[in-house]
Design an enzyme around this catalytic site. Structure first.
Site, PDB file in Angstrom:
ATOM      1  N   HIS A 189      -3.836   4.831  -4.831  1.00 37.39           N
ATOM      2  CA  HIS A 189      -4.142   3.404  -4.711  1.00 37.39           C
ATOM      3  C   HIS A 189      -3.246   2.762  -3.658  1.00 37.39           C
ATOM      4  CE1 HIS A 189      -4.755  -0.780  -6.388  1.00 37.39           C
ATOM      5  NE2 HIS A 189      -3.554  -0.912  -5.859  1.00 37.39           N
ATOM      6  N   GLU A 190      -1.952   3.040  -3.718  1.00 42.24           N
ATOM      7  CA  GLU A 190      -1.011   2.426  -2.776  1.00 42.24           C
ATOM      8  C   GLU A 190      -1.239   2.934  -1.348  1.00 42.24           C
ATOM      9  OE1 GLU A 190       0.709  -0.075  -3.507  1.00 42.24           O
ATOM     10  OE2 GLU A 190       0.337   0.017  -5.658  1.00 42.24           O
TER      11      GLU A 190
ATOM     12  N   HIS B  88      -3.921   1.055   0.423  1.00 38.69           N
ATOM     13  CA  HIS B  88      -3.462  -0.214   1.000  1.00 38.69           C
ATOM     14  C   HIS B  88      -2.916   0.021   2.413  1.00 38.69           C
ATOM     15  CE1 HIS B  88      -4.102  -2.930  -2.258  1.00 38.69           C
ATOM     16  NE2 HIS B  88      -3.223  -2.393  -3.080  1.00 38.69           N
TER      17      HIS B  88
ATOM     18  N   GLU C 224      -7.510  -5.310  -4.204  1.00 33.72           N
ATOM     19  CA  GLU C 224      -7.022  -4.458  -5.282  1.00 33.72           C
ATOM     20  C   GLU C 224      -8.157  -3.598  -5.847  1.00 33.72           C
ATOM     21  OE1 GLU C 224      -3.993  -3.863  -6.087  1.00 33.72           O
ATOM     22  OE2 GLU C 224      -3.159  -5.384  -4.753  1.00 33.72           O
TER      23      GLU C 224
END
Length: 299
Positions: free
Chosen positions: A140-141, A144, A215
């Site tokens: 997930h990070e 980003h 997100e």
């Protein structure tokens, strides 16, 4: 730099639309200030310097503010191993790796581009998650980083910085100024403050809406990269549940950084904050991950 993270046309459209609306709002705001006879050059210069500092020093500022420290592969071999694997899988440069001494279970990524990126996890997260759950959070990070979310949100925040500064200037120096029509109308300073507050509120809501969608986009891209949406869902549930056991003081200290975090740290009694949330509700995130699981035919 491109990566193997799943493309997200919806995120791209929302970024373009948000930037367009913020740009339009900026033009209207500056036009209003000029019409009111306000000399806003100094405020714009200060805001520009703050934006540049935030843009070029975002990785250092975030690590310092959240107490993160870069760690070597010898210090954190398992964490480095997971990020090595995910970076290779995503075909992107490996970011720097950091750990923050905090019992609040969370993670964040920062840096204006892939070559300047850093991924940081807290000791509380490392203690609580299984390796497959941690992998989901890290994916997930990394998404980003791949989507340059930090750079986009930094630029998007510029108008809010300008409006906030103008509000302070009007509040401290302009409320006693001349009147708009010289015949008993509202003071120029008060008009400027009201316009600035309105512009700040609109820009705030636009950037928060974009933040919530990014997100969801990061959840989706991370789950598709690992092909294990259930691992990310399990991490979300575990982290959200563990937040209840964290002292309120620690949660309040972490709240200012919620826009960076994987999951928001919310102290009890902050229901009003849900109206201006940086993240979508947990149920919405889990619903999306369940849909991805069905699409992949696995968990």
């Amino acid at each position: 730099m491109r990566s193997r993270f799943a493309a997200d046309p919806g995120l791209t459209r929302r970024m373009v639309v948000t930037m367009f609306l913020l740009g339009l709002l900026y033009v209207v705001f500056v036009g209003a200030l000029v019409a009111l006879g306000v000399q806003a050059v100094a405020v714009l210069l200060i805001a520009g310097v703050l934006l540049l500092a935030q843009y070029f020093l975002s990785d250092r500022i975030a690590l310092y503010a959240m107490g993160g420290r870069e760690v070597s592969p010898q210090e954190a071999p398992e964490l480095h191993g997971l990020i090595d694997r995910l970076s290779a899988l995503a075909d992107m440069p490996k970011p720097r790796v950091a750990i923050a001494q905090s019992d609040v279970p969370n993670a964040f990524a920062t840096g204006r581009n892939q070559s300047k990126a850093v991924v940081c996890v807290t000791t509380g997260l490392l203690r609580r998650l299984e390796p497959h759950e941690l992998e989901g959070v890290l994916a997930h990070e990394l998404s980003h980083v791949a989507h340059r979310d930090v750079a986009v949100m930094t630029i998007a925040s510029f108008l809010g910085i300008v409006a906030g500064l103008m509000t302070r200037v009007a509040l401290y120096t302009g409320l006693g100024g001349r009147r708009s029509d010289n015949q008993g109308g509202l003071p120029i300073g008060l008009i400027v403050m009201l316009v600035s507050v309105l512009v700040y509120a609109v820009s705030f809501l636009l950037t928060r809406a974009l933040s919530r969608y990014r997100e969801l986009a990061a959840d989706r891209a991370g789950a598709l990269l690992t092909q294990r949406p259930s691992a990310l869902a399990s991490a979300l549930v575990k982290i959200s549940g563990e937040m209840a056991s964290i002292p309120t003081r620690d949660l309040r200290e972490a709240e200012p950084f919620n826009a960076f975090y994987f999951a928001p740290a919310l102290a009890k009694g902050t229901t009003l904050a849900n109206l201006f949330a940086t993240h979508p509700p947990l149920d919405r995130r889990l619903e999306q991950l369940t849909q991805i699981s069905h699409q992949l035919g696995r968990g």
